[in-house]
Design a protein around this motif. Structure first.
Motif, PDB file in Angstrom:
ATOM      1  N   ASN A  10     -28.014  18.444  11.982  1.00  0.00           N
ATOM      2  CA  ASN A  10     -27.871  19.272  10.662  1.00  0.00           C
ATOM      3  C   ASN A  10     -29.068  20.609  10.691  1.00  0.00           C
ATOM      4  O   ASN A  10     -28.970  21.705  10.491  1.00  0.00           O
ATOM      5  CB  ASN A  10     -29.354  18.050   9.939  1.00  0.00           C
ATOM      6  N   PHE A 288     -25.886  15.169  -1.499  1.00  0.00           N
ATOM      7  CA  PHE A 288     -24.233  14.358  -1.701  1.00  0.00           C
ATOM      8  C   PHE A 288     -23.939  13.701  -0.341  1.00  0.00           C
ATOM      9  O   PHE A 288     -24.259  12.734  -0.194  1.00  0.00           O
ATOM     10  CB  PHE A 288     -23.190  15.268  -1.588  1.00  0.00           C
ATOM     11  N   GLU A 289     -24.318  14.673   0.304  1.00  0.00           N
ATOM     12  CA  GLU A 289     -24.831  13.976   2.331  1.00  0.00           C
ATOM     13  C   GLU A 289     -25.687  12.938   2.462  1.00  0.00           C
ATOM     14  O   GLU A 289     -25.388  11.295   2.680  1.00  0.00           O
ATOM     15  CB  GLU A 289     -24.865  14.671   3.293  1.00  0.00           C
ATOM     16  N   VAL A 292     -24.058  10.031   0.644  1.00  0.00           N
ATOM     17  CA  VAL A 292     -23.831   9.999   1.714  1.00  0.00           C
ATOM     18  C   VAL A 292     -24.118   8.512   2.869  1.00  0.00           C
ATOM     19  O   VAL A 292     -24.367   7.136   3.139  1.00  0.00           O
ATOM     20  CB  VAL A 292     -22.572  10.176   2.497  1.00  0.00           C
ATOM     21  N   LEU A 293     -24.943   8.597   3.121  1.00  0.00           N
ATOM     22  CA  LEU A 293     -26.241   8.226   4.225  1.00  0.00           C
ATOM     23  C   LEU A 293     -26.766   7.247   3.350  1.00  0.00           C
ATOM     24  O   LEU A 293     -26.793   6.113   3.972  1.00  0.00           O
ATOM     25  CB  LEU A 293     -27.214   9.594   4.866  1.00  0.00           C
ATOM     26  N   LYS A 294     -27.219   7.479   2.449  1.00  0.00           N
ATOM     27  CA  LYS A 294     -27.780   5.963   1.667  1.00  0.00           C
ATOM     28  C   LYS A 294     -26.701   4.839   1.520  1.00  0.00           C
ATOM     29  O   LYS A 294     -26.855   3.684   1.848  1.00  0.00           O
ATOM     30  CB  LYS A 294     -27.922   6.570   0.617  1.00  0.00           C
ATOM     31  N   THR A 295     -25.114   5.848   1.740  1.00  0.00           N
ATOM     32  CA  THR A 295     -24.329   4.289   1.263  1.00  0.00           C
ATOM     33  C   THR A 295     -23.745   4.270   2.401  1.00  0.00           C
ATOM     34  O   THR A 295     -24.067   2.413   2.536  1.00  0.00           O
ATOM     35  CB  THR A 295     -23.318   5.468   0.071  1.00  0.00           C
ATOM     36  N   LEU A 296     -24.199   4.462   3.261  1.00  0.00           N
ATOM     37  CA  LEU A 296     -23.799   3.886   4.950  1.00  0.00           C
ATOM     38  C   LEU A 296     -25.126   2.417   5.115  1.00  0.00           C
ATOM     39  O   LEU A 296     -25.049   2.011   6.194  1.00  0.00           O
ATOM     40  CB  LEU A 296     -23.321   5.138   5.905  1.00  0.00           C
ATOM     41  N   PHE A 298     -28.213   4.279   5.188  1.00  0.00           N
ATOM     42  CA  PHE A 298     -29.601   4.146   5.243  1.00  0.00           C
ATOM     43  C   PHE A 298     -31.204   4.275   4.462  1.00  0.00           C
ATOM     44  O   PHE A 298     -30.305   4.342   3.091  1.00  0.00           O
ATOM     45  CB  PHE A 298     -29.594   5.798   5.855  1.00  0.00           C
ATOM     46  N   ILE A 373     -28.733   7.669  -5.583  1.00  0.00           N
ATOM     47  CA  ILE A 373     -27.104   7.724  -4.814  1.00  0.00           C
ATOM     48  C   ILE A 373     -26.007   7.963  -5.880  1.00  0.00           C
ATOM     49  O   ILE A 373     -25.923   8.908  -5.534  1.00  0.00           O
ATOM     50  CB  ILE A 373     -27.022   6.563  -4.013  1.00  0.00           C
ATOM     51  N   PHE A 377     -23.834  11.680  -6.125  1.00  0.00           N
ATOM     52  CA  PHE A 377     -22.705  11.845  -5.713  1.00  0.00           C
ATOM     53  C   PHE A 377     -21.929  12.429  -7.088  1.00  0.00           C
ATOM     54  O   PHE A 377     -21.452  12.953  -6.991  1.00  0.00           O
ATOM     55  CB  PHE A 377     -21.993  10.366  -6.352  1.00  0.00           C
ATOM     56  N   ARG A 380     -21.685  16.940  -6.181  1.00  0.00           N
ATOM     57  CA  ARG A 380     -20.733  17.624  -5.381  1.00  0.00           C
ATOM     58  C   ARG A 380     -19.138  17.504  -7.017  1.00  0.00           C
ATOM     59  O   ARG A 380     -19.561  16.345  -7.857  1.00  0.00           O
ATOM     60  CB  ARG A 380     -19.591  16.708  -4.858  1.00  0.00           C
TER      61      ARG A 380
END
Lengths: 380, 233
Positions: A10, A288-289, A292-296, A298, A373, A377, A380
């Protein structure tokens, strides 16, 4: 890949920005390393004793006292031991390479102050072998790269020899270590008889007497008694503990120390603001990313750890480079500039790196942690 | 795990509204839905019908205003943010329309991301990543960066990332919306394979009727409710 790898990658997303940040951090820690080394190499009051008394002229520390006053001091039954010191201030090779020489009777110095200085019978024997022998303190020896057996020439600022020269040649008989790391060992001990015999002016005078009170005797009361003893003489005295004496002596540098601390503090505060500002924007670009990490999966704490890891990485690399440069400077220019890059300086710098690394990451990490989250999102 | 004939996913009386310009706009006003384990459901509907909202709630990234939402034994409507994050890490994979790969990571590193949250050794993580990349036909491209891959390849990396933790539920948000027909069909074949062979429960939001044909059934959402349900051919 590990969490740290992710933080590192990062940090390198915008290499130019990261490199510029690291350079600014490196410069700040170079300044810190140099100034801390300078203060470290020129101070030693912390290791001074409260029980050891220094007797100097009441007119000022640069005014001499007759050596004959020694017998009147030692006549006091509360004096366990006493010695005397004449100071020779000069430089080696270049004027900036300041060196202090204390000319003393080694035997008396051993009795009065040997434990604190780390003097041993072997060292006293060694300096007694010839009149031009000297003992060098560990800090000075390391800074100058001197070893026992080496010959050194100290050019005095104001003490001339009878032959008109101001060059005083000595041979190093040994290195004294000091009782502990806080003891000032950034000076050398010469023989008074050698210096006194060779100098043009100030013969049979000393700059200070050093007195150790007997056990159980109040140093303050003894100091007052000594000053009373000489109050009506041609050379009234001022007696202080070694710590008071050194602190008073160093007070002339205190302003420099304060200025140095202010400059370093200002550099760090500026750095803090620059890095926080940059990191806030860097993290905002990545909102945004982060979503994404939180959605995964994190968690908020994972995100905080990731961003703190990133700022710590930037500080560790930048700070490490700055400290390495300061160490190099202390190694190669230390003797000329009086720089001593010691372990305590390094440890303190590493603590500051960790503290600033965490402090600069807190705000962007907090922002990233809080962002929902869904909101992330929408960026973007 | 669900017991007996209990559905794997159960939504009951779900209510959701958004405040837009000071006015509350209802999306769902009592939505009911059950999905058995191993199903492959396509959710279709016009824009604003609530497809994305439904998917967000199933993913635990949005919460219903009312009603109950259970997946397996987890009641998502009652869980806090940290618990939902942990639930996502272990029970669900998600495939995005625009892949959402991290550009500074290689394909393998992107796939490895969810595994950083699991107590696995580096070697175990590497083996899992190799296995799923092989499954999606991307062996040999481990070290390739997303920018150098086609859309279809990036989506396969996205699918690999979604299944690498071996979750029971796969949520797909327009997974073929950014792909050409050929790449879209490849991705859909892969989803069907994951459903049929690996028994993943898949819920796919799509606008593409062709894509919906790959699902076992299609639900049409309109005005906050399912108005039609049919089995795919």
């Amino acid at each position: 890949m590990t969490f740290f790898d992710l933080a590192r990658k990062n940090a390198w997303r915008k290499p130019l920005r990261t490199v510029l940040l690291m350079i600014s951090i490196a410069v700040a820690f170079l300044i810190y390393g140099l100034t801390a080394s300078f203060l470290n190499g020129t101070q030693g009051a912390a290791g001074a004793s409260d029980d050891l008394l220094g007797v100097t002229s009441a007119s000022g520390r640069t005014q001499p006292l007759p050596i004959a006053a020694m017998s009147r001091i030692t006549a006091d039954l509360d004096v366990a031991a006493a010695g005397y010191v004449a100071r020779l201030r000069g430089f080696v090779d270049v004027e900036k390479n300041f060196v202090a020489v204390s000319a003393a009777d080694p035997g008396l110095l051993m009795a009065v102050n040997g434990k604190e200085l780390g003097l041993t019978p072997a060292l006293i024997d060694a300096i007694g072998q010839a009149r031009d022998k000297v003992l060098v303190g560990r800090a000075l020896a390391e800074a100058q790269g001197w070893i026992a057996g080496q010959r050194v020439t100290v050019t005095a600022f104001d003490m001339s020899r009878q032959d008109g020269s101001r060059d005083w040649r000595f041979e190093i008989a040994g290195i004294f270590e000091g009782e502990n790391a806080a003891t000032d060992t950034y000076f050398m001990i010469a023989r008074y008889d050698y210096v006194n015999a060779a100098r043009v002016r100030g013969k049979d005078t000393v700059d200070a007497f050093v007195v150790r009170p007997r056990a159980g005797v109040s140093p303050g009361e003894l100091a007052a008694r000594i000053d009373t003893l000489f109050s009506n003489s041609a050379t009234p005295t001022r007696t202080q503990s070694e710590r008071q004496f050194l602190e008073a002596f160093l007070r002339q540098y205190a302003d420099i120390g304060l200025i140095v601390n202010l400059v370093v503090g200002a550099a760090f505060v500026t750095l803090l603001m620059i890095v926080v500002n940059t990191m806030v924007f860097a993290v905002r670009e990545r909102t945004f990313e982060i979503g994404v990490l939180k959605t995964l999966g994190f968690s908020r704490l994972d995100i905080v750890a990731l961003i703190l890891g990133e700022t710590l990485f930037v500080f560790a690399v930048g700070g490490g480079i700055g400290l390495a440069l300061a160490k190099l400077a202390a190694t190669f220019a230390g003797p000329a500039l009086g720089l001593v890059f010691s372990t305590p300086v390094l440890v303190k710098a590493l603590a500051i790196i960790a503290a600033l690394g965490l402090a600069t990451g807190v705000l962007p990490a907090f922002n990233a942690m809080r962002i929902p989250i869904i909101t992330a999102f929408r960026t973007r | 795990m669900t017991q007996g004939n209990e559905p794997y996913i159960a939504l009951s009386g779900i209510k959701k509204a958004y405040r837009i310009g000071g006015e509350m706009i209802p999306i769902f006003s009592g939505l009911d839905l059950t999905i058995p384990r191993g199903d492959f459901v396509a959710v279709m509907g016009p824009s604003g019908s609530g497809k994305s909202t439904l998917l967000n709630m199933l993913a635990g990234i949005d919460r219903p205003d009312g009603g109950t939402l259970r997946i397996g034994t987890s009641h998502l409507d009652q869980m806090g943010e940290a618990a939902r994050a942990a639930w996502r890490a272990h029970n669900m994979g998600i495939v995005f329309q625009f892949y959402n790969l991290l550009p500074m990571l290689t394909a393998a590193e992107n796939v490895e991301l969810p595994l950083l949250l699991k107590p696995l050794t580096r070697k175990e993580r590497r083996l899992r990543v190799e296995r799923v990349l092989d499954l999606v036909g991307l062996s040999g491209r481990e070290k390739q960066y997303p920018a150098l891959m086609s859309g279809g390849q990036q989506q396969r990396v996205g699918i690999a990332r979604a299944i690498v933790s071996d979750p029971g539920l796969l949520l797909c948000d327009e997974p073929t919306g950014d792909l050409d027909r050929k790449s879209a069909d490849e991705v859909l074949e892969m989803l069907r394979f994951l459903n049929r062979q690996l028994e993943k429960t898949i819920i796919m939001v799509t606008h593409d009727p062709q894509a919906a044909l790959y699902a076992r059934r299609t639900l049409h959402l309109d005005k906050g409710d399912f108005i039609e349900e049919k089995r795919a051919a």
